[in-house]
Design a protein around this motif. Sequence first.
Motif, PDB file in Angstrom:
ATOM      1  N   ILE A 126     -12.522 -36.376 -22.583  1.00 32.90           N
ATOM      2  CA  ILE A 126     -13.540 -36.260 -21.711  1.00 32.90           C
ATOM      3  C   ILE A 126     -13.829 -35.033 -21.373  1.00 32.90           C
ATOM      4  N   VAL A 127     -12.819 -33.905 -20.995  1.00 35.95           N
ATOM      5  CA  VAL A 127     -12.968 -32.546 -20.728  1.00 35.95           C
ATOM      6  C   VAL A 127     -13.831 -31.939 -21.962  1.00 35.95           C
ATOM      7  N   GLY A 128     -13.360 -32.360 -23.167  1.00 31.77           N
ATOM      8  CA  GLY A 128     -13.947 -31.864 -24.387  1.00 31.77           C
ATOM      9  C   GLY A 128     -15.443 -32.142 -24.568  1.00 31.77           C
ATOM     10  N   ILE A 129     -15.725 -33.311 -24.064  1.00 33.44           N
ATOM     11  CA  ILE A 129     -17.158 -33.789 -24.221  1.00 33.44           C
ATOM     12  C   ILE A 129     -18.052 -33.368 -23.086  1.00 33.44           C
ATOM     13  N   GLN A 189     -21.323 -30.552 -23.891  1.00 30.15           N
ATOM     14  CA  GLN A 189     -22.697 -30.913 -23.471  1.00 30.15           C
ATOM     15  C   GLN A 189     -23.184 -29.484 -22.487  1.00 30.15           C
ATOM     16  N   MET A 190     -22.035 -28.748 -22.057  1.00 29.46           N
ATOM     17  CA  MET A 190     -22.347 -27.486 -21.286  1.00 29.46           C
ATOM     18  C   MET A 190     -22.520 -26.270 -22.034  1.00 29.46           C
ATOM     19  N   GLY A 192     -11.187 -31.342 -27.385  1.00 28.94           N
ATOM     20  CA  GLY A 192     -10.738 -30.745 -26.377  1.00 28.94           C
ATOM     21  C   GLY A 192     -10.913 -29.199 -26.414  1.00 28.94           C
ATOM     22  N   THR A 193     -10.992 -28.582 -27.479  1.00 29.64           N
ATOM     23  CA  THR A 193     -11.112 -27.223 -27.509  1.00 29.64           C
ATOM     24  C   THR A 193     -12.363 -26.694 -27.212  1.00 29.64           C
ATOM     25  N   PHE A 194     -13.566 -27.947 -26.745  1.00 35.65           N
ATOM     26  CA  PHE A 194     -14.712 -27.483 -26.254  1.00 35.65           C
ATOM     27  C   PHE A 194     -14.563 -27.092 -24.900  1.00 35.65           C
TER      28      PHE A 194
END
Length: 394
Positions: free
Chosen positions: A22-25, A29-30, A379-381
């Motif tokens: 979820i954090v990576g997605i 997006q940002m 998650g890296t994103f």
Amino acid sequence: MKVSFFIDRPVFSAVISILIVIVGIIGLQMLPIDQYPQITPPVVKISASYPGASAVTVSQAVATPIEQELNGTPGMLYMESNSSNSGGFSATVTFDISADPDLAAVEIQNRIKLAESSLPAEVIQNGISVEKQAASQLMTICLRSDDPKFDEIYLSNFATINVLDLLRRVPGVGRVSNIGSRYYAMQIWVDPAKLANFGLTVQDVQNALKDQNRESAAGVLGQQPVSGLDITIPITAQGRLSTVSQFEEIVLRANADGSLIRMRDVARVSLEASSYTTESGINGGNAAVLGIYMLPGANAMDVAEKVKETMEEISKNFPEGLQYEIPFDITTYISESIHEVYKTLFEALVLVIIVVFLSLQSWRATVIPIVAVPISLIGTFGFMLIFGFSLNIL
């Protein structure tokens, strides 16, 4: 922590994995898509013009008062200024990387206002521009034509009137620069010998221009306290001059015998380019060249796509024989770099699966990296967003 901690608690492991995804997605997006991350300090550029002045005069009359006010601006690292023999002045003020570009531009604008009382009237009349200097150019757009009637001056003027404002309104566009900057202007070429014969000076010509080429309120007929009238009529007088013949009729001096000395008697008036110090073209032909700069942190791919859509819409109203092209587009490099990211991730995942399967000889064990690798990459994103990186440098 024991190695078996997450193995013995599959539900906890699944929840942690879901949170990481979820954090990576959200980060994906940002994340901005730019050529490089924003690591350059904010820069504000000041431009002014003192027509007819030498570099020394510009330095003393324009540069010095402005630099004295700009010194000590909060967050400023250093300043660089330039004065030219064409009467131009420019200064770039570099701020600390933590400074807000918008607030820096406002602070510079306020200090320029304080310096205006010490500047020549001609400089203030021509205007002093203050703008944020974009870090990198997104793309270049050229308006060109093979028709001889569309010369460089026409193309530059057409771009200023019909294209620049529409492109500036595109979300994510920070600045649009007309690199050629050649517009139509009324040029008055004074003959010094004729001026001397009539006992006139250039100052007399300038004064006549100011007095007879301006908007003025002529008044109103029938306004109070006049009584007995049921209607009031505004008086309309001729305002700014717009044609060559009107400028030629400007009266420079009225003699005692009733004769008049007009502008055409001492000068040649023509409608042509406002400046001959710059030229623009492409492939040896005339062209108006527009540089597109985006706002810091904007999505380059999205901005470029919207700019292209806007140009496609604007081009529908172009006169016949005029077209545009995009000779430079930084998103071409960005697209290729993102494609390489996808390609590398796919190759890495396939190699991991093959190595794990050949090493352990078990499909069950191979499923673990198949699930774990995408989760870790996604998650890296989120961490890339926290550290201020852009997507294409992954």
